[in-house]
Design an enzyme around this catalytic site. Structure first.
Site, PDB file in Angstrom:
ATOM      1  N   VAL A  18       0.831  -1.207   0.000  1.00 19.72           N
ATOM      2  CA  VAL A  18       0.000   0.000   0.000  1.00 19.72           C
ATOM      3  C   VAL A  18       0.867   1.259   0.000  1.00 19.72           C
ATOM      4  O   VAL A  18       0.635   2.192  -0.775  1.00 19.72           O
ATOM      5  CB  VAL A  18      -0.960  -0.008   1.227  1.00 19.72           C
ATOM      6  CG1 VAL A  18      -1.659   1.323   1.391  1.00 19.72           C
ATOM      7  CG2 VAL A  18      -1.983  -1.131   1.070  1.00 19.72           C
TER       8      VAL A  18
ATOM      9  N   GLU B 210      -7.664   1.957   2.076  1.00 23.58           N
ATOM     10  CA  GLU B 210      -7.179   1.669   0.730  1.00 23.58           C
ATOM     11  C   GLU B 210      -7.865   0.421   0.193  1.00 23.58           C
ATOM     12  O   GLU B 210      -8.010  -0.565   0.911  1.00 23.58           O
ATOM     13  CB  GLU B 210      -5.657   1.473   0.774  1.00 23.58           C
ATOM     14  CG  GLU B 210      -5.034   1.210  -0.571  1.00 23.58           C
ATOM     15  CD  GLU B 210      -5.439   2.225  -1.630  1.00 23.58           C
ATOM     16  OE1 GLU B 210      -5.212   3.428  -1.424  1.00 23.58           O
ATOM     17  OE2 GLU B 210      -6.000   1.819  -2.655  1.00 23.58           O
ATOM     18  N   PHE B 211      -8.260   0.476  -1.091  1.00 22.40           N
ATOM     19  CA  PHE B 211      -8.993  -0.650  -1.686  1.00 22.40           C
ATOM     20  C   PHE B 211      -8.223  -1.326  -2.817  1.00 22.40           C
ATOM     21  O   PHE B 211      -8.786  -2.130  -3.551  1.00 22.40           O
ATOM     22  CB  PHE B 211     -10.355  -0.173  -2.198  1.00 22.40           C
ATOM     23  CG  PHE B 211     -11.275   0.267  -1.085  1.00 22.40           C
ATOM     24  CD1 PHE B 211     -12.056  -0.656  -0.394  1.00 22.40           C
ATOM     25  CD2 PHE B 211     -11.330   1.594  -0.696  1.00 22.40           C
ATOM     26  CE1 PHE B 211     -12.885  -0.259   0.648  1.00 22.40           C
ATOM     27  CE2 PHE B 211     -12.153   2.003   0.349  1.00 22.40           C
ATOM     28  CZ  PHE B 211     -12.933   1.069   1.024  1.00 22.40           C
ATOM     29  N   LEU B 212      -6.933  -0.978  -2.961  1.00 17.47           N
ATOM     30  CA  LEU B 212      -6.190  -1.581  -4.078  1.00 17.47           C
ATOM     31  C   LEU B 212      -6.068  -3.099  -3.920  1.00 17.47           C
ATOM     32  O   LEU B 212      -6.134  -3.625  -2.817  1.00 17.47           O
ATOM     33  CB  LEU B 212      -4.801  -0.944  -4.212  1.00 17.47           C
ATOM     34  CG  LEU B 212      -3.799  -1.068  -3.061  1.00 17.47           C
ATOM     35  CD1 LEU B 212      -3.139  -2.420  -3.001  1.00 17.47           C
ATOM     36  CD2 LEU B 212      -2.755   0.013  -3.202  1.00 17.47           C
TER      37      LEU B 212
ATOM     38  N   ASN C  23     -14.304  -6.037   2.494  1.00 12.65           N
ATOM     39  CA  ASN C  23     -13.505  -7.264   2.442  1.00 12.65           C
ATOM     40  C   ASN C  23     -14.296  -8.477   2.929  1.00 12.65           C
ATOM     41  O   ASN C  23     -14.180  -9.568   2.383  1.00 12.65           O
ATOM     42  CB  ASN C  23     -12.220  -7.104   3.268  1.00 12.65           C
ATOM     43  CG  ASN C  23     -11.130  -6.436   2.445  1.00 12.65           C
ATOM     44  OD1 ASN C  23     -11.341  -6.115   1.281  1.00 12.65           O
ATOM     45  ND2 ASN C  23      -9.973  -6.219   3.036  1.00 12.65           N
TER      46      ASN C  23
ATOM     47  N   TYR D 210     -15.642 -17.295  -8.184  1.00 13.01           N
ATOM     48  CA  TYR D 210     -14.888 -18.492  -8.541  1.00 13.01           C
ATOM     49  C   TYR D 210     -14.702 -19.420  -7.347  1.00 13.01           C
ATOM     50  O   TYR D 210     -14.256 -18.987  -6.283  1.00 13.01           O
ATOM     51  CB  TYR D 210     -13.504 -18.109  -9.087  1.00 13.01           C
ATOM     52  CG  TYR D 210     -13.581 -17.443 -10.438  1.00 13.01           C
ATOM     53  CD1 TYR D 210     -13.669 -18.197 -11.601  1.00 13.01           C
ATOM     54  CD2 TYR D 210     -13.590 -16.055 -10.545  1.00 13.01           C
ATOM     55  CE1 TYR D 210     -13.766 -17.590 -12.839  1.00 13.01           C
ATOM     56  CE2 TYR D 210     -13.673 -15.428 -11.775  1.00 13.01           C
ATOM     57  CZ  TYR D 210     -13.768 -16.206 -12.925  1.00 13.01           C
ATOM     58  OH  TYR D 210     -13.863 -15.609 -14.145  1.00 13.01           O
ATOM     59  N   ALA D 211     -15.022 -20.686  -7.560  1.00 14.78           N
ATOM     60  CA  ALA D 211     -14.730 -21.686  -6.524  1.00 14.78           C
ATOM     61  C   ALA D 211     -13.247 -22.021  -6.632  1.00 14.78           C
ATOM     62  O   ALA D 211     -12.657 -21.938  -7.701  1.00 14.78           O
ATOM     63  CB  ALA D 211     -15.570 -22.927  -6.753  1.00 14.78           C
TER      64      ALA D 211
ATOM     65  N   CYS E  17      -5.098  -9.724   3.558  1.00 20.55           N
ATOM     66  CA  CYS E  17      -6.265  -8.924   3.941  1.00 20.55           C
ATOM     67  C   CYS E  17      -7.491  -9.751   4.344  1.00 20.55           C
ATOM     68  O   CYS E  17      -7.923  -9.667   5.490  1.00 20.55           O
ATOM     69  CB  CYS E  17      -6.625  -7.962   2.812  1.00 20.55           C
ATOM     70  SG  CYS E  17      -5.338  -6.733   2.544  1.00 20.55           S
TER      71      CYS E  17
ATOM     72  N   ARG F 167       1.414 -14.551   1.993  1.00 22.17           N
ATOM     73  CA  ARG F 167       0.780 -14.545   3.312  1.00 22.17           C
ATOM     74  C   ARG F 167      -0.552 -15.302   3.254  1.00 22.17           C
ATOM     75  O   ARG F 167      -1.390 -15.032   2.413  1.00 22.17           O
ATOM     76  CB  ARG F 167       0.572 -13.102   3.798  1.00 22.17           C
ATOM     77  CG  ARG F 167       1.887 -12.443   4.201  1.00 22.17           C
ATOM     78  CD  ARG F 167       1.710 -10.992   4.626  1.00 22.17           C
ATOM     79  NE  ARG F 167       1.609 -10.067   3.522  1.00 22.17           N
ATOM     80  CZ  ARG F 167       1.600  -8.744   3.642  1.00 22.17           C
ATOM     81  NH1 ARG F 167       1.672  -8.184   4.838  1.00 22.17           N
ATOM     82  NH2 ARG F 167       1.521  -7.966   2.582  1.00 22.17           N
TER      83      ARG F 167
HETATM   84  P1  NAD Z   1       3.254  -4.561   4.354  1.00 21.38           P
HETATM   85  O1  NAD Z   1       3.462  -5.490   5.452  1.00 21.38           O
HETATM   86  O2  NAD Z   1       3.562  -4.986   2.952  1.00 21.38           O
HETATM   87  O3  NAD Z   1       4.072  -3.212   4.608  1.00 21.38           O
HETATM   88  C1  NAD Z   1       4.058  -2.482   5.797  1.00 21.38           C
HETATM   89  C2  NAD Z   1       5.404  -1.774   5.927  1.00 21.38           C
HETATM   90  O4  NAD Z   1       5.347  -0.847   7.007  1.00 21.38           O
HETATM   91  C3  NAD Z   1       6.573  -2.714   6.218  1.00 21.38           C
HETATM   92  O5  NAD Z   1       7.570  -2.537   5.232  1.00 21.38           O
HETATM   93  C4  NAD Z   1       7.054  -2.274   7.604  1.00 21.38           C
HETATM   94  O6  NAD Z   1       8.436  -2.433   7.777  1.00 21.38           O
HETATM   95  C5  NAD Z   1       6.627  -0.817   7.632  1.00 21.38           C
HETATM   96  N1  NAD Z   1       6.503  -0.221   8.973  1.00 21.38           N
HETATM   97  C6  NAD Z   1       5.925  -0.731  10.094  1.00 21.38           C
HETATM   98  N2  NAD Z   1       5.982   0.151  11.098  1.00 21.38           N
HETATM   99  C7  NAD Z   1       6.603   1.257  10.615  1.00 21.38           C
HETATM  100  C8  NAD Z   1       6.947   2.523  11.173  1.00 21.38           C
HETATM  101  N3  NAD Z   1       6.626   2.856  12.442  1.00 21.38           N
HETATM  102  N4  NAD Z   1       7.585   3.417  10.405  1.00 21.38           N
HETATM  103  C9  NAD Z   1       7.900   3.123   9.123  1.00 21.38           C
HETATM  104  N5  NAD Z   1       7.595   1.942   8.543  1.00 21.38           N
HETATM  105  C10 NAD Z   1       6.932   1.024   9.271  1.00 21.38           C
HETATM  106  O7  NAD Z   1       1.737  -4.097   4.466  1.00 21.38           O
HETATM  107  P2  NAD Z   1       0.686  -3.819   3.288  1.00 21.38           P
HETATM  108  O8  NAD Z   1       0.299  -5.100   2.642  1.00 21.38           O
HETATM  109  O9  NAD Z   1       1.162  -2.690   2.460  1.00 21.38           O
HETATM  110  O10 NAD Z   1      -0.569  -3.343   4.160  1.00 21.38           O
HETATM  111  C11 NAD Z   1      -0.552  -2.162   4.919  1.00 21.38           C
HETATM  112  C12 NAD Z   1      -1.943  -1.915   5.459  1.00 21.38           C
HETATM  113  O11 NAD Z   1      -2.850  -1.681   4.370  1.00 21.38           O
HETATM  114  C13 NAD Z   1      -2.536  -3.075   6.254  1.00 21.38           C
HETATM  115  O12 NAD Z   1      -3.348  -2.565   7.265  1.00 21.38           O
HETATM  116  C14 NAD Z   1      -3.403  -3.781   5.226  1.00 21.38           C
HETATM  117  O13 NAD Z   1      -4.450  -4.496   5.816  1.00 21.38           O
HETATM  118  C15 NAD Z   1      -3.914  -2.628   4.415  1.00 21.38           C
HETATM  119  N6  NAD Z   1      -4.240  -2.965   3.023  1.00 21.38           N
HETATM  120  C16 NAD Z   1      -3.450  -3.842   2.346  1.00 21.38           C
HETATM  121  C17 NAD Z   1      -3.755  -4.134   1.022  1.00 21.38           C
HETATM  122  C18 NAD Z   1      -2.924  -5.130   0.268  1.00 21.38           C
HETATM  123  O14 NAD Z   1      -3.391  -5.599  -0.774  1.00 21.38           O
HETATM  124  N7  NAD Z   1      -1.727  -5.470   0.712  1.00 21.38           N
HETATM  125  C19 NAD Z   1      -4.867  -3.520   0.394  1.00 21.38           C
HETATM  126  C20 NAD Z   1      -5.605  -2.608   1.124  1.00 21.38           C
HETATM  127  C21 NAD Z   1      -5.303  -2.337   2.440  1.00 21.38           C
END
Ligand code: NAD
Length: 454
Positions: free
Chosen positions: A11, A154-156, A214, A257-258, A266, A334
């Site tokens: 994100v 975020e909805f990506l 979600n 899709y099954a 997420c 994950r």
């Molecule tokens: P991620 O684990 O890929 O990345 C998070 C990053 O934040 C890591 O690199 C970590 O080292 C860093 N971090 C943690 N604490 C920090 C701090 N205090 N200062 C600086 N950096 C710090 O996570 P993600 O997949 O990008 O998801 C982030 C959030 O967005 C989550 O809450 C997730 O649920 C939400 N989200 C994710 C997606 C997705 O598809 N991955 C989509 C929508 C929303």
């Protein structure tokens, strides 16, 4: 505008690149030094289509910088996007420590007005908690600075993160301040030029919108998986049912899709978090619990099919696994179904030869320390190398390169021509004609019986 994005994950990087692309100056703060060094040297630590180009272009243009601490970023910035992880903790609650730590750091460092925007997926009420944390940090240092907190979930989708960020279907602003709303409308205007897709609501409503979205998508998947199991018992092909059901415009084709269960960073954690919230409130969450339960069952389905075909003692058997990421076009493993299926097969004594176009390194790390690469578990660099002398192929992720493989090679190299298709990529009749024993998800008993008989 001068923007700080905290967290350089899926994100954070898509957001930082997207904002910079629109001409803003963006500093992305990431706690992991190694990640920052990679990014500074032009290497993107994750696989996401279009991200490398987006980041390189904006780094080169001087609009995108990476730092390891907020102190280095705050002086010019008024806008702080929190995009850190909220991984699942014990009991299903999300671990909020990264979000709270980011809020604390912002409170400790901001010199003047700041707008804090939460992009991470967080439980209802988090905006209030962030407000309290920042307020207390300001008080500790005797600062009398104004600030606002907005929830902007975020909805990506991984695999299409850049495209989704650049062309969002909606932008949700959970906002209770006119100043904050004006600033964010200005920031997002270039992303919604064709028509206004900004929805403003209270922060609590924005936080809930993300979870409800979600949870509903996960529900659609689990529902179809339940239908698929019924289809197997009723001798019906779920793919034909899907086509018929999806044709109803009130239902649509998306997420029908099954398969062998949903994974990723997420859906599993967000469904669990919502169940936990409901329990805390004493509110029934029967639908969500069933969604979760069905997904747990679904993640065992391919293993169960393997056992009913080859027996429960799999010693001496080798299985090729195609696809390790939780979905195509990402390296994210994950909660991927591939991992739990491999663990079950390895536990039953089988050998595994696994292949994925981009997720091998992450899968290798995720399987440790229980399953290190050994004679029992091998990662291959080619999809056909994985099937060499294997007893069957398990398709776990629908990467495009698996859609139309060379079936002649497949048949020649497999010890027995058996395919377990966890994503219903192949047609049972065609597989039977080609001489394969084919097991899909919900494709009807006849296919499986007919395949096994030939
Ligand atoms: P991620 O684990 O890929 O990345 C998070 C990053 O934040 C890591 O690199 C970590 O080292 C860093 N971090 C943690 N604490 C920090 C701090 N205090 N200062 C600086 N950096 C710090 O996570 P993600 O997949 O990008 O998801 C982030 C959030 O967005 C989550 O809450 C997730 O649920 C939400 N989200 C994710 C997606 C997705 O598809 N991955 C989509 C929508 C929303």
């Amino acid at each position: 505008m001068n923007i700080t994005v905290i967290g350089a994950g899926y994100v954070g990087l898509a957001s930082a690149g997207g904002f910079a692309e629109m001409g803003n100056t963006v500093t992305c703060v990431e706690a992991d030094n190694a990640k920052v060094r990679m990014l500074e040297s032009g290497v993107v630590p994750i696989h996401e289509p279009g991200l490398q180009e987006l980041l390189s272009k904006n780094i080169k243009a001087g609009r995108l910088l990476f730092k390891t601490s907020l102190e280095e970023a705050t002086s010019e910035s008024e806008l702080f996007f929190i995009a850190v992880g909220t991984p699942p903790a014990a009991g299903g609650t999300p671990d909020m420590s990264f979000v709270y730590q980011a809020a604390q750091e912002i409170g400790r460092t901001i010199p003047g007005y700041a707008l804090l925007v939460t992009k991470s997926t967080v439980p209802v009420g988090t905006a209030d908690r962030i407000r309290a944390i920042v307020g207390s940090e300001l008080e500790k240092r005797g600062a009398r600075t104004d600030f606002d907190v907005v929830s902007n979930p975020e909805f990506l989708k991984e695999g299409a993160a850049v495209q989704d960020f650049m062309q969002p279907e909606r932008i949700i602003l959970g906002c209770s301040s006119a100043r904050a709303e004006t600033a964010l409308r200005r920031l997002y205007a270039p992303f919604v030029r064709s028509r206004d897709r900004i929805l403003v609501m209270r922060p609590r409503e924005a936080e809930m919108t993300k979870y409800a979205s979600n949870a509903l998508l996960a529900t659609k998947i689990s529902f179809m998986n339940e239908m698929a199991e019924l289809c197997e018992a009723l001798d019906v092909d779920i793919e034909r049912v899907r086509a018929g059901v999806g044709a109803d415009s009130r239902i649509g084709y998306g997420f029908l899709y099954a398969g062998c269960g949903y994974g990723g960073s997420c859906f599993p954690k967000d469904v669990k978090a919502l169940i936990h919230t409901a329990k805390d409130l004493g509110s029934p969450a029967g639908i969500l619990e069933a969604v979760e339960q069905r997904n747990r069952r679904q993640k065992r389905r391919l293993y169960e099919k393997v056992v009913s075909r080859f027996g429960s003692d799999l010693k001496g058997r080798t299985f090729a696994v195609w696809g390790l990421s939780f979905k195509p076009d990402t390296d994210d493993v994950r909660e991927a179904s591939s991992l739990s299926t491999m663990e079950l097969l390895l536990g039953a004594g089988a050998k595994i030869k696994a292949f994925d176009p981009v997720a091998t390194e992450n899968a290798r790390k995720a399987m440790q320390p229980t399953w290190t690469e050994s004679r029992q578990l091998t990662f291959c660099s080619d999809q056909y190398e994985a099937i060499e002398a294997s007893d069957a192929l398990l398709l776990m992720t629908e990467w495009k390169q698996f859609r139309n493989p060379d079936f002649t090679v497949l048949k020649r190299k497999l010890r027995s021509p058996v395919i377990f298709d966890g994503r219903n990529q192949y047609h049972p009749d065609e597989m039977t004609e080609l001489g394969f024993e084919y097991y899909g998800i919900g494709r009807g008993r006849t296919f499986e019986a007919r395949s096994a008989a030939t």
